[in-house]
Design a protein around this motif. Structure first.
Motif, PDB file in Angstrom:
ATOM      1  N   GLY A  35       0.699  -1.139  -0.083  1.00  0.00           N
ATOM      2  CA  GLY A  35      -0.123  -0.115   0.129  1.00  0.00           C
ATOM      3  C   GLY A  35       0.902   1.224  -0.226  1.00  0.00           C
ATOM      4  O   GLY A  35       2.052   1.381   0.262  1.00  0.00           O
ATOM      5  N   TRP A  36       0.448   2.469  -0.452  1.00  0.00           N
ATOM      6  CA  TRP A  36       0.817   3.756  -0.192  1.00  0.00           C
ATOM      7  C   TRP A  36      -0.101   4.514   0.718  1.00  0.00           C
ATOM      8  O   TRP A  36      -1.388   4.412   0.441  1.00  0.00           O
ATOM      9  N   PHE A  37       0.485   5.124   1.716  1.00  0.00           N
ATOM     10  CA  PHE A  37      -0.135   5.950   2.231  1.00  0.00           C
ATOM     11  C   PHE A  37       0.665   7.359   2.418  1.00  0.00           C
ATOM     12  O   PHE A  37       1.487   7.600   2.029  1.00  0.00           O
ATOM     13  N   ARG A  38      -0.214   8.501   2.931  1.00  0.00           N
ATOM     14  CA  ARG A  38       0.471   9.804   2.915  1.00  0.00           C
ATOM     15  C   ARG A  38      -0.167  10.691   4.192  1.00  0.00           C
ATOM     16  O   ARG A  38      -1.170  10.249   4.673  1.00  0.00           O
ATOM     17  N   GLN A  39       0.863  11.624   4.408  1.00  0.00           N
ATOM     18  CA  GLN A  39       0.638  12.123   5.715  1.00  0.00           C
ATOM     19  C   GLN A  39       0.906  13.703   5.481  1.00  0.00           C
ATOM     20  O   GLN A  39       2.313  13.977   5.236  1.00  0.00           O
ATOM     21  N   ALA A  40       0.169  14.559   5.497  1.00  0.00           N
ATOM     22  CA  ALA A  40       0.384  15.876   5.503  1.00  0.00           C
ATOM     23  C   ALA A  40       0.430  16.320   6.832  1.00  0.00           C
ATOM     24  O   ALA A  40      -0.104  16.077   7.919  1.00  0.00           O
ATOM     25  N   PRO A  41       1.187  17.684   7.105  1.00  0.00           N
ATOM     26  CA  PRO A  41       1.271  18.417   8.506  1.00  0.00           C
ATOM     27  C   PRO A  41       0.000  18.385   9.368  1.00  0.00           C
ATOM     28  O   PRO A  41      -1.106  19.219   8.677  1.00  0.00           O
ATOM     29  N   VAL A  48      -3.666   5.937   0.329  1.00  0.00           N
ATOM     30  CA  VAL A  48      -3.555   6.316  -1.133  1.00  0.00           C
ATOM     31  C   VAL A  48      -4.113   5.351  -1.973  1.00  0.00           C
ATOM     32  O   VAL A  48      -4.923   5.511  -2.969  1.00  0.00           O
ATOM     33  N   ALA A  49      -3.483   4.083  -1.889  1.00  0.00           N
ATOM     34  CA  ALA A  49      -3.533   3.099  -2.802  1.00  0.00           C
ATOM     35  C   ALA A  49      -3.182   1.587  -2.483  1.00  0.00           C
ATOM     36  O   ALA A  49      -2.105   1.782  -1.383  1.00  0.00           O
ATOM     37  N   GLY A  50      -3.659   0.715  -2.680  1.00  0.00           N
ATOM     38  CA  GLY A  50      -3.311  -0.791  -2.347  1.00  0.00           C
ATOM     39  C   GLY A  50      -3.405  -1.577  -3.475  1.00  0.00           C
ATOM     40  O   GLY A  50      -4.051  -1.563  -4.456  1.00  0.00           O
ATOM     41  N   ILE A  51      -2.439  -2.616  -3.410  1.00  0.00           N
ATOM     42  CA  ILE A  51      -2.323  -3.563  -4.552  1.00  0.00           C
ATOM     43  C   ILE A  51      -2.203  -5.046  -3.815  1.00  0.00           C
ATOM     44  O   ILE A  51      -1.128  -5.295  -3.006  1.00  0.00           O
ATOM     45  N   SER A  52      -2.867  -6.005  -4.348  1.00  0.00           N
ATOM     46  CA  SER A  52      -2.715  -7.351  -3.865  1.00  0.00           C
ATOM     47  C   SER A  52      -1.419  -8.053  -4.259  1.00  0.00           C
ATOM     48  O   SER A  52      -0.743  -7.619  -5.114  1.00  0.00           O
ATOM     49  N   ASN A  57      -6.106  -7.181  -7.885  1.00  0.00           N
ATOM     50  CA  ASN A  57      -6.712  -6.047  -7.036  1.00  0.00           C
ATOM     51  C   ASN A  57      -5.960  -4.806  -6.597  1.00  0.00           C
ATOM     52  O   ASN A  57      -4.871  -5.091  -6.087  1.00  0.00           O
ATOM     53  N   THR A  58      -6.744  -3.800  -6.924  1.00  0.00           N
ATOM     54  CA  THR A  58      -6.224  -2.505  -6.647  1.00  0.00           C
ATOM     55  C   THR A  58      -7.214  -1.770  -6.184  1.00  0.00           C
ATOM     56  O   THR A  58      -8.220  -1.946  -6.485  1.00  0.00           O
ATOM     57  N   TYR A  59      -6.636  -0.829  -5.184  1.00  0.00           N
ATOM     58  CA  TYR A  59      -7.831   0.072  -4.580  1.00  0.00           C
ATOM     59  C   TYR A  59      -7.182   1.452  -4.393  1.00  0.00           C
ATOM     60  O   TYR A  59      -5.974   1.669  -4.178  1.00  0.00           O
ATOM     61  N   TYR A  60      -8.067   2.427  -4.326  1.00  0.00           N
ATOM     62  CA  TYR A  60      -7.621   3.683  -4.448  1.00  0.00           C
ATOM     63  C   TYR A  60      -8.468   4.650  -3.361  1.00  0.00           C
ATOM     64  O   TYR A  60      -9.573   4.490  -3.384  1.00  0.00           O
ATOM     65  N   GLY A  61      -7.883   5.562  -2.707  1.00  0.00           N
ATOM     66  CA  GLY A  61      -8.606   6.473  -1.884  1.00  0.00           C
ATOM     67  C   GLY A  61      -9.500   7.358  -2.811  1.00  0.00           C
ATOM     68  O   GLY A  61      -9.014   7.700  -4.108  1.00  0.00           O
ATOM     69  N   ARG A  67      -6.376   9.606 -10.901  1.00  0.00           N
ATOM     70  CA  ARG A  67      -5.384  10.248 -11.229  1.00  0.00           C
ATOM     71  C   ARG A  67      -3.886   9.694 -10.842  1.00  0.00           C
ATOM     72  O   ARG A  67      -2.848   9.652 -11.501  1.00  0.00           O
ATOM     73  N   PHE A  68      -4.029   8.706 -10.065  1.00  0.00           N
ATOM     74  CA  PHE A  68      -2.871   7.902  -9.323  1.00  0.00           C
ATOM     75  C   PHE A  68      -2.920   6.695  -9.585  1.00  0.00           C
ATOM     76  O   PHE A  68      -4.207   5.786  -9.880  1.00  0.00           O
ATOM     77  N   THR A  69      -1.937   5.921 -10.082  1.00  0.00           N
ATOM     78  CA  THR A  69      -1.984   4.221 -10.587  1.00  0.00           C
ATOM     79  C   THR A  69      -0.939   3.688  -9.569  1.00  0.00           C
ATOM     80  O   THR A  69       0.351   4.108  -9.565  1.00  0.00           O
ATOM     81  N   ILE A  70      -1.257   2.633  -8.961  1.00  0.00           N
ATOM     82  CA  ILE A  70      -0.441   1.703  -8.065  1.00  0.00           C
ATOM     83  C   ILE A  70      -0.079   0.336  -8.959  1.00  0.00           C
ATOM     84  O   ILE A  70      -0.876  -0.146  -9.739  1.00  0.00           O
ATOM     85  N   SER A  71       1.262   0.220  -9.243  1.00  0.00           N
ATOM     86  CA  SER A  71       1.592  -1.153  -9.893  1.00  0.00           C
ATOM     87  C   SER A  71       2.821  -1.851  -9.028  1.00  0.00           C
ATOM     88  O   SER A  71       3.635  -0.928  -8.031  1.00  0.00           O
ATOM     89  N   ARG A  72       3.248  -2.924  -9.445  1.00  0.00           N
ATOM     90  CA  ARG A  72       4.201  -3.696  -8.898  1.00  0.00           C
ATOM     91  C   ARG A  72       5.056  -4.555  -9.751  1.00  0.00           C
ATOM     92  O   ARG A  72       4.602  -5.150 -10.744  1.00  0.00           O
TER      93      ARG A  72
END
Length: 129
Positions: A35-41, A48-52, A57-61, A67-72
């Motif tokens: 997965g990808w996560f993000r944290q602003a101040p 943000v996004a996850g991938i099995s 299987n992919t998932y997005y916030g 706009r965003f694409t997760i891949s491996r």
């Protein structure tokens, strides 16, 4: 012990693109859902996004869908996040994370930080208006 190292962050103008990478070492990437996560101040860490493991299987916030694409690339032991049409509100530290949970459990909890067992140190993304 698995290690995750993010790279590719930086400063970009609104509307621009960046590609983040997460290099995995210590164990093969195919062992993990990712997965990808993000944290602003001043804000909580946000999914943000996850991938099995299987890449099926992919998932997005909601804020990044379309706009965003997760891949491996399991052969290269690297996770990616392609970010297009960036907005100032995308400014944050971006973290990659690895989960050892089986698919049934991970697919129900992929958006939660406690679904993941290992984290990288993060990479800063700043989007100027």
């Amino acid at each position: 012990q698995v290690q995750l190292v993010e790279s590719g962050g930086g400063l970009v103008q609104a509307g621009g693109s960046l590609r983040l990478s997460c290099a995995v070492s210590g164990r093969t990437l195919s062992s993990y859902a990712m997965g990808w996560f993000r944290q602003a101040p001043g804000k909580e860490r946000e999914f943000v996004a996850g991938i099995s493991r299987s890449d099926i299987n992919t998932y997005y916030g909601d804020s990044v869908k379309g706009r965003f694409t997760i891949s491996r690339d399991n052969a290269a032991n690297t996770l990616y996040l392609q970010m297009n049409s960036l907005k100032p509100e995308d400014t944050a530290i971006y973290y990659c994370a690895a989960s050892i949970k089986n698919f049934l459990l991970w697919s129900r909890t992929y958006y939660a930080t406690n679904a993941y067992d290992y984290w990288g140190q993060g990479t800063q993304v700043t989007v100027s208006s």
